[in-house]
Design an enzyme around this catalytic site. Structure first.
Site, PDB file in Angstrom:
ATOM      1  N   THR A 155      -4.850   7.795   8.062  1.00  0.00           N
ATOM      2  CA  THR A 155      -5.667   7.502   7.004  1.00  0.00           C
ATOM      3  C   THR A 155      -5.534   6.246   6.330  1.00  0.00           C
ATOM      4  O   THR A 155      -5.890   6.174   5.429  1.00  0.00           O
ATOM      5  CB  THR A 155      -4.861   8.598   6.036  1.00  0.00           C
ATOM      6  OG1 THR A 155      -3.696   8.346   5.774  1.00  0.00           O
ATOM      7  CG2 THR A 155      -5.302   9.980   6.660  1.00  0.00           C
ATOM      8  N   HIS A 199       6.193   8.057   4.568  1.00  0.00           N
ATOM      9  CA  HIS A 199       5.603   7.379   3.510  1.00  0.00           C
ATOM     10  C   HIS A 199       5.037   8.354   2.715  1.00  0.00           C
ATOM     11  O   HIS A 199       4.706   9.284   3.387  1.00  0.00           O
ATOM     12  CB  HIS A 199       4.775   6.064   4.137  1.00  0.00           C
ATOM     13  CG  HIS A 199       3.443   6.753   5.022  1.00  0.00           C
ATOM     14  ND1 HIS A 199       3.694   6.617   6.409  1.00  0.00           N
ATOM     15  CD2 HIS A 199       2.285   7.163   4.636  1.00  0.00           C
ATOM     16  CE1 HIS A 199       2.301   7.251   6.864  1.00  0.00           C
ATOM     17  NE2 HIS A 199       1.644   7.434   5.773  1.00  0.00           N
ATOM     18  N   HIS A 239       0.832  -1.082   0.208  1.00  0.00           N
ATOM     19  CA  HIS A 239      -0.098  -0.028   0.057  1.00  0.00           C
ATOM     20  C   HIS A 239       0.520   1.316   0.037  1.00  0.00           C
ATOM     21  O   HIS A 239       0.591   2.386  -0.579  1.00  0.00           O
ATOM     22  CB  HIS A 239      -0.983   0.171   1.117  1.00  0.00           C
ATOM     23  CG  HIS A 239      -1.914  -1.143   1.217  1.00  0.00           C
ATOM     24  ND1 HIS A 239      -2.809  -0.958   0.498  1.00  0.00           N
ATOM     25  CD2 HIS A 239      -1.933  -2.234   2.002  1.00  0.00           C
ATOM     26  CE1 HIS A 239      -3.717  -2.059   0.652  1.00  0.00           C
ATOM     27  NE2 HIS A 239      -3.244  -2.757   1.613  1.00  0.00           N
ATOM     28  N   HIS A 246       1.683   9.246   0.009  1.00  0.00           N
ATOM     29  CA  HIS A 246       0.374   9.078  -0.752  1.00  0.00           C
ATOM     30  C   HIS A 246       0.135   9.609  -1.997  1.00  0.00           C
ATOM     31  O   HIS A 246       0.578  10.906  -2.135  1.00  0.00           O
ATOM     32  CB  HIS A 246      -0.820   9.302   0.123  1.00  0.00           C
ATOM     33  CG  HIS A 246      -0.970   8.592   1.539  1.00  0.00           C
ATOM     34  ND1 HIS A 246      -1.632   7.449   1.623  1.00  0.00           N
ATOM     35  CD2 HIS A 246      -0.259   8.747   2.772  1.00  0.00           C
ATOM     36  CE1 HIS A 246      -1.555   6.883   2.751  1.00  0.00           C
ATOM     37  NE2 HIS A 246      -0.549   7.755   3.338  1.00  0.00           N
TER      38      HIS A 246
END
Length: 278
Positions: free
Chosen positions: A216, A128, A101, A130
């Site tokens: 999230t 990380h 992911h 997104h």
């Protein structure tokens, strides 16, 4: 001599079997992680169903202070009393992970420094990304968003710094790990990076948004202190594509959540409106 050759042959077969089994287990682990939930809005495991997939993820469906949200300095409460975000990051050993992911840079052992919010230190845990951005600013969605995740062991609270990116010159932090990301894209799993300096990721400007929200991704834990920088950084298009190609899904951004009457603050140390709000 013949016995030695037989033993060698048996040994090679054993090693090959072990390697094959290891690769199969790795592929199963990566696949199972990536199939726990989905970002596909048309999937039965998509964002609107996260709260039903696991009892521990209930907040994803019934939480009242979820993230991400739409941000705008024109609707936020201007408040200079929040104070400047104090960053005390430092180089430390890190691991690069691909969980299907997200591409994640993990710093182990609370050795990579901290940020200070309201005189409380939060230790850096990971970076990380997104894509596209999860938060919006003044109605605009950006190609990429970096999350700097921090944790305080005493209060057990999470603090995340969000940085938005638009297309332009390449991002220096992603540049440091490009080759490693490509390797993970082929092999999967994780890789030891050695010492990585989190300060290479830019946090330009003092203006930011502050609100209380959630993670999230499942389990969508609430009570997270969010700081989203107003200053938008730049990333090269090929760097965003590199992050996309390494993951199972092309997009890994959760849809916007309802604000539900929450206080959303905007910090500008030089604004008269900030002074008036104190």
């Amino acid at each position: 001599m013949e016995n030695l050759m037989k033993q060698t042959h048996i040994c090679m077969k054993t090693i090959c079997c072990f390697v094959l089994i290891s690769l199969l287990l790795l592929s199963v682990r990566v696949k199972s992680n990536s199939e726990e939930f989905s970002y596909d809005p048309c999937s039965e495991k998509g964002p609107k169903f996260w709260g039903e997939l696991n009892i521990e993820w209930a907040k994803c469906g019934n939480g009242n202070i979820q993230s991400p949200i739409a941000l705008s300095k024109w609707t936020a409460d201007w408040n200079r009393g929040l104070g400047c975000l104090i960053r005390n990051h430092k180089p430390a050993n890190a691991i690069l992970r691909n969980d299907g992911h997200e591409i994640i840079v993990d710093w182990k052992g609370n050795n990579a420094g901290s940020i200070k919010i309201n005189n409380v230190d939060f230790q850096l845990q990971n970076y990380h990304w997104h894509h596209p951005s999860e938060h919006t600013q003044d109605g605009k969605t950006y190609p990429l968003e970096l999350h700097m995740v921090h944790f305080n062991n005493v209060t057990q609270k999470i603090a995340v710094v969000g940085v938005l990116f638009e297309y332009g010159p390449r991002d220096p932090f992603i540049s440091m790990i490009e080759r490693d990301i490509k390797y993970l894209n082929i092999e999967g799993g994780e890789e030891f990076l050695g010492k990585v300096d989190p300060r290479v990721a830019r946090l330009d400007g003092r203006k930011y948004f502050r609100y209380i929200g959630s993670l999230t991704t499942p389990p969508c834990t609430e009570g997270v202190i969010w700081t989203v920088m107003e200053k938008v950084q730049t990333v090269a298009p090929y760097q965003v594509e590199l992050l996309k190609q390494a993951l199972v899904e092309e997009k890994n951004a959760r849809p916007l959540q309802k604000i539900n009457g929450r206080n959303v603050f905007y910090f500008d140390p030089f604004s008269w409106q900030s002074v008036a709000a104190e």
